[in-house]
Scaffold this motif. Structure first.
Motif, PDB file in Angstrom:
ATOM      1  N   ALA A 290       0.825  -1.213   0.000  1.00  0.00           N
ATOM      2  CA  ALA A 290       0.000   0.000   0.000  1.00  0.00           C
ATOM      3  C   ALA A 290       0.854   1.256   0.000  1.00  0.00           C
ATOM      4  O   ALA A 290       0.495   2.264  -0.616  1.00  0.00           O
ATOM      5  CB  ALA A 290      -0.929  -0.009   1.209  1.00  0.00           C
ATOM      6  N   GLU A 291       2.005   1.230   0.664  1.00  0.00           N
ATOM      7  CA  GLU A 291       2.788   2.447   0.787  1.00  0.00           C
ATOM      8  C   GLU A 291       3.418   2.881  -0.537  1.00  0.00           C
ATOM      9  O   GLU A 291       3.758   4.053  -0.706  1.00  0.00           O
ATOM     10  CB  GLU A 291       3.887   2.276   1.844  1.00  0.00           C
ATOM     11  CG  GLU A 291       4.488   3.604   2.248  1.00  0.00           C
ATOM     12  CD  GLU A 291       5.313   3.505   3.519  1.00  0.00           C
ATOM     13  OE1 GLU A 291       5.876   4.539   3.917  1.00  0.00           O
ATOM     14  OE2 GLU A 291       5.406   2.411   4.091  1.00  0.00           O
ATOM     15  N   VAL A 292       3.569   1.962  -1.484  1.00  0.00           N
ATOM     16  CA  VAL A 292       4.051   2.365  -2.801  1.00  0.00           C
ATOM     17  C   VAL A 292       3.084   3.375  -3.406  1.00  0.00           C
ATOM     18  O   VAL A 292       3.491   4.397  -3.977  1.00  0.00           O
ATOM     19  CB  VAL A 292       4.216   1.144  -3.724  1.00  0.00           C
ATOM     20  CG1 VAL A 292       4.490   1.583  -5.151  1.00  0.00           C
ATOM     21  CG2 VAL A 292       5.343   0.248  -3.230  1.00  0.00           C
ATOM     22  N   SER A 293       1.795   3.096  -3.277  1.00  0.00           N
ATOM     23  CA  SER A 293       0.779   4.012  -3.801  1.00  0.00           C
ATOM     24  C   SER A 293       0.814   5.347  -3.088  1.00  0.00           C
ATOM     25  O   SER A 293       0.770   6.411  -3.724  1.00  0.00           O
ATOM     26  CB  SER A 293      -0.613   3.377  -3.665  1.00  0.00           C
ATOM     27  OG  SER A 293      -1.616   4.269  -4.093  1.00  0.00           O
ATOM     28  N   SER A 294       0.911   5.341  -1.760  1.00  0.00           N
ATOM     29  CA  SER A 294       0.887   6.599  -1.008  1.00  0.00           C
ATOM     30  C   SER A 294       2.141   7.422  -1.280  1.00  0.00           C
ATOM     31  O   SER A 294       2.068   8.648  -1.404  1.00  0.00           O
ATOM     32  CB  SER A 294       0.731   6.315   0.495  1.00  0.00           C
ATOM     33  OG  SER A 294       1.797   5.505   0.974  1.00  0.00           O
ATOM     34  N   LEU A 295       3.300   6.770  -1.401  1.00  0.00           N
ATOM     35  CA  LEU A 295       4.525   7.504  -1.729  1.00  0.00           C
ATOM     36  C   LEU A 295       4.444   8.091  -3.139  1.00  0.00           C
ATOM     37  O   LEU A 295       4.899   9.210  -3.386  1.00  0.00           O
ATOM     38  CB  LEU A 295       5.743   6.594  -1.610  1.00  0.00           C
ATOM     39  CG  LEU A 295       6.211   6.234  -0.200  1.00  0.00           C
ATOM     40  CD1 LEU A 295       7.370   5.249  -0.261  1.00  0.00           C
ATOM     41  CD2 LEU A 295       6.627   7.477   0.579  1.00  0.00           C
ATOM     42  N   GLY A 296       3.865   7.327  -4.078  1.00  0.00           N
ATOM     43  CA  GLY A 296       3.709   7.829  -5.440  1.00  0.00           C
ATOM     44  C   GLY A 296       2.806   9.033  -5.495  1.00  0.00           C
ATOM     45  O   GLY A 296       3.086  10.013  -6.203  1.00  0.00           O
ATOM     46  N   ASP A 297       1.698   8.993  -4.742  1.00  0.00           N
ATOM     47  CA  ASP A 297       0.769  10.128  -4.722  1.00  0.00           C
ATOM     48  C   ASP A 297       1.424  11.385  -4.162  1.00  0.00           C
ATOM     49  O   ASP A 297       1.030  12.504  -4.508  1.00  0.00           O
ATOM     50  CB  ASP A 297      -0.464   9.783  -3.880  1.00  0.00           C
ATOM     51  CG  ASP A 297      -1.381   8.781  -4.574  1.00  0.00           C
ATOM     52  OD1 ASP A 297      -1.237   8.606  -5.803  1.00  0.00           O
ATOM     53  OD2 ASP A 297      -2.232   8.179  -3.892  1.00  0.00           O
ATOM     54  N   MET A 314       9.542  -2.280   2.957  1.00  0.00           N
ATOM     55  CA  MET A 314       9.394  -2.333   1.512  1.00  0.00           C
ATOM     56  C   MET A 314      10.636  -2.926   0.843  1.00  0.00           C
ATOM     57  O   MET A 314      10.906  -2.680  -0.324  1.00  0.00           O
ATOM     58  CB  MET A 314       9.098  -0.936   0.953  1.00  0.00           C
ATOM     59  CG  MET A 314       7.790  -0.371   1.507  1.00  0.00           C
ATOM     60  SD  MET A 314       7.367   1.229   0.795  1.00  0.00           S
ATOM     61  CE  MET A 314       7.007   0.752  -0.878  1.00  0.00           C
ATOM     62  N   ASP A 315      11.381  -3.708   1.611  1.00  0.00           N
ATOM     63  CA  ASP A 315      12.587  -4.333   1.069  1.00  0.00           C
ATOM     64  C   ASP A 315      12.278  -5.191  -0.148  1.00  0.00           C
ATOM     65  O   ASP A 315      13.089  -5.264  -1.081  1.00  0.00           O
ATOM     66  CB  ASP A 315      13.277  -5.192   2.142  1.00  0.00           C
ATOM     67  CG  ASP A 315      14.023  -4.339   3.159  1.00  0.00           C
ATOM     68  OD1 ASP A 315      14.217  -3.138   2.890  1.00  0.00           O
ATOM     69  OD2 ASP A 315      14.404  -4.872   4.220  1.00  0.00           O
TER      70      ASP A 315
END
Length: 338
Positions: A290-297, A314-315
Motif C-alpha cells: 500500500a505504501e508504494v501508492s501513497s509515496l507515489g501520490d 518495503m525491502d
C-alpha cells in the motif's frame, strides 16, 4: 515563464502553426524535423539526441502500475550504478503521470535552451520530460489534452527529438561537446495500447529494448501479449516481463497471498511468446504494498532508493526493482557503446 517565451509559444500554437508544432517550440535550423511514417515508405530509425540507449516500459493494458514501475526502475538503475545518467520521458500524452509520481507538479513550464529545445525538470537526480509539464495550469492539475491522431504524433516527435537531455533547469547551459552530460539510459514510459504513440516510437527511434509490465490476471496478460507482438513487428527486442501486484505478503503471518491469481498464466504466456529463449523472461514479481501508492501520490518514491531507506518493510519492492535494473544493465552491457 518570461513574456518573450509566452509570445513565442502563442505564435507557434496559433491555428496557422499548431498542426505542425503542437508544443509551440521555437524552430531552429539545426534541428531536423522528423518525418511522419507513411505506408510503403520506410524511414530510417535514429537515436534520440544526447542519449546513448533507449528502453521503453510498456504494458498494453492501462491501470497495471506501469508508470510507477517506470519511476522505480529509473531510480533503481541510478541506485545500482550511481555514476550513470538516467532520464525519464513520459510519452502518455493524454494521461501523463510522471509529474505527480516524481514530485514535479506545479513547477511551471520547462525552460528552453538558446536553440529552442526543452530543458528537463529534475528530481532525485532523474531528469524528466512529460506532456504534463506543458499543459495549462489548473487548481487540480486536470487540464485535458483533446487532440486527434496527427497532433499526437507530432507532439510525440517533439518530446522525442526536441528535448536537450544534457541540460538542467537553473544550471549553466552545457556545451555541444560535453559528452559526460549525455544520458546513459533514457526510460520511456509508454501509454497503454498499441496505437499512434507506440508506432511513432517504434518506427522513428532506435529502441534498445522494452520491459513489459502486467498484472497476473488473464485480461491484463492478453493485452501484454499484444504489446509484445507489436514490438516484434517494429523490431524492438523484449528484455522481459515484470509482474506487478504479483502477491500480497501478510504482515501477521508473512505468507504470500496471490490475491489476483497465481503466476502460472504469466509464466505460460512468457514461454509461449518465446521470451525465455534469450533471457530470463520473467524479470521480477513486484508485491502489492500500500505504501508504494501513497509515496507515489506524494511524489516521494525516491525514498525507496535514496537516503537512509527508512521504509524497511518495503525491502521486497526495492529488491525486485534492483533485480530488474540489473537485467536492464546486463542488456546494455551486451550491446556495448553505441
Amino acid at each position: 515563464m518570461s513574456l518573450n517565451h509566452a509570445v513565442r509559444r502563442w505564435l507557434h500554437t496559433s491555428c496557422i502553426f499548431r498542426h505542425e508544432n503542437p508544443l509551440g517550440l521555437p524552430r531552429s535550423g539545426d534541428r531536423l524535423v522528423p518525418q511522419i511514417p507513411r505506408r510503403n515508405a520506410p524511414i530510417e530509425k535514429r537515436g534520440i539526441p544526447h542519449v546513448k540507449r533507449v528502453i521503453a516500459v510498456a504494458s498494453g493494458k492501462g491501470g497495471v502500475g506501469k508508470s510507477t514501475v517506470s519511476v522505480n526502475l529509473a531510480l533503481a538503475l541510478a541506485s545500482t550504478r550511481p555514476r550513470a545518467n538516467i532520464g525519464l520521458l513520459d510519452l502518455d500524452v493524454f494521461g501523463p503521470s510522471i509529474p505527480k509520481l516524481m514530485g514535479l507538479e506545479g513547477f511551471g513550464e520547462p525552460d528552453l535552451t538558446k536553440r529552442g529545445a526543452l530543458v528537463p525538470l529534475t528530481n532525485y537526480n532523474i531528469p524528466c520530460m512529460s506532456m504534463g509539464f506543458l499543459l495549462p495550469p489548473s487548481a487540480a492539475n486536470d487540464a485535458p489534452v483533446v487532440w486527434r491522431g496527427l497532433m499526437v504524433q507530432k507532439a510525440v516527435q517533439q518530446l522525442l527529438f526536441d528535448v536537450d537531455w544534457r541540460q538542467r533547469t537553473g544550471q549553466i547551459e552545457s556545451s555541444a561537446d560535453d559528452a559526460d552530460a549525455n544520458l546513459d539510459i533514457l526510460l520511456i514510459d509508454m501509454p497503454p495500447g498499441t496505437g499512434d504513440v507506440q508506432l511513432t516510437l517504434g518506427q522513428l527511434v532506435k529502441v534498445d529494448g522494452a520491459v513489459i509490465v502486467s498484472t497476473p490476471q488473464d485480461v491484463a496478460l492478453l493485452d501484454a501479449r499484444k504489446g509484445v507482438r507489436m514490438f516484434n513487428k517494429v523490431g524492438v527486442p523484449i528484455i522481459g516481463v515484470v509482474i506487478n501486484s504479483a502477491y500480497y505478503r501478510c504482515t501477521s503471518c508473512q505468507d504470500k497471498h496471490f490475491i489476483f491469481g497465481s503466476l502460472d498464466g504469466a509464466k505460460r504466456a512468457i514461454a509461449e511468446l518465446g521470451l525465455n529463449e534469450n533471457g530470463p523472461g520473467l524479470l521480477g514479481e513486484i508485491p502489492l504494498v500500500a505504501e508504494v501508492s501513497s509515496l507515489g501520490d506524494c511524489g516521494r518514491l525516491g525514498e525507496l532508493f535514496i537516503g537512509d531507506k527508512k521504509h524497511e518493510h518495503m525491502d521486497d519492492v526495492r529488491s525486485v526493482m534492483e533485480g530488474v535494473a540489473t537485467h536492464v544493465w546486463d542488456t546494455i552491457d551486451i550491446l556495448g557503446e553505441p
